[in-house]
Scaffold this active site. Structure first.
Site: not given
Ligand code: PXP
Length: 246
Positions: A7, A10, A18, A43, A45, A49-50, A70, A100-101, A151, A196
């Protein structure tokens, strides 16, 4: 071997801090693939935000592995998904104020709405996953509304591992929930993913679950990348998965 979806949200978090055009989300994704990632997750959103819309289109055009989008089950984001056609969509709950989720989708509580979105996505050839807590009734409800995959939310697993270690009773109880939910998913023919809060320490234990298809891991890999570089961060995680797959 259990697959690794990375993922890359970030990377976009850093860029958006910035409002710059770097670091590049696409470059990060391509380096993850080079290092052995089996898929890229992002993701989009509702508050953007990102990850931004353009990131998703760029990823779709250039990555060679699978794209897992996502998203909340909203009409706006579903419209983008139908246009981009990622390989997978993972439906998640979304709240504006969360970091976060938090928690999985309540499938039982909104089955009609979810069934409709899943039907549209599936008819466009997109495989659909739902992000749920390890709870057998949510697994069964996911199968009923037509999800292809689930998931399992491992946030609690990760928090309890950190708090009391893998031998603590609360951790073992949660691990038991994950085992039961996994067995229920497999018996319904669902593809089984998890994610997660998974990191380089807590990943070993959950690798013991049979027939897990894929982990989706973001924060710990991107955090490791700050010091080790993103390719090394991905390779290190792949090495752990290889070790526990044997
Ligand atoms: N799976 C899902 C559905 C998520 O929403 C997230 C966070 O965006 C992740 C996995 C990844 O989680 P982490 O960033 O804590 O590894």
């Amino acid at each position: 071997m259990i697959k690794l979806g990375v993922n890359i949200d970030h990377i976009a978090t850093i860029r958006q801090a910035r409002r710059e055009d770097f670091p590049s989300v696409l470059q990060a994704a391509l380096l993850c693939e080079k290092a052995g990632a089996d898929g890229i997750t992002a993701h989009l959103r509702e508050d953007r935000r990102h990850i931004q819309d353009k990131d998703i289109y760029d990823l779709r055009k250039s990555i060679k592995t699978k794209l897992n989008l996502e998203m909340a089950a909203s009409d706006e984001i579903a419209g983008i998904a139908l246009d981009v056609k990622p390989d997978f969509v993972c439906l998640v709950p979304e709240k504006r104020l969360e970091l976060t989720t938090e928690g999985g989708l309540d499938i039982k509580g909104q089955s009609k709405k979810l069934e409709k979105v899943i039907g549209k996505l599936k008819s466009a050839g997109i495989k659909v996953s739902v992000f749920i807590d390890p709870d057998i009734s949510q697994v069964n409800a996911s199968a009923e509304i037509g999800a292809d995959c689930i998931e399992l939310h491992t946030g609690k697993y990760a928090a309890l591992y950190k708090e009391g270690g893998k031998n603590s009773k609360p951790f073992q109880d949660e691990f038991g929930n994950i085992i039961n939910a996994s067995n229920a998913a497999l018996s319904k023919g669902l593809i089984l993913n998890a994610g997660h809060g998974l990191d380089y320490d807590n990943i070993g234990e959950i690798c013991r679950i049979a027939r897990l298809n894929e982990f989706n891991i973001g924060f710990s890999i991107i955090a490791r990348a700050v010091f080790a570089g993103i390719e090394n961060a991905v390779k290190e995680m792949k090495e752990i998965l290889l070790k526990y797959s044997n």
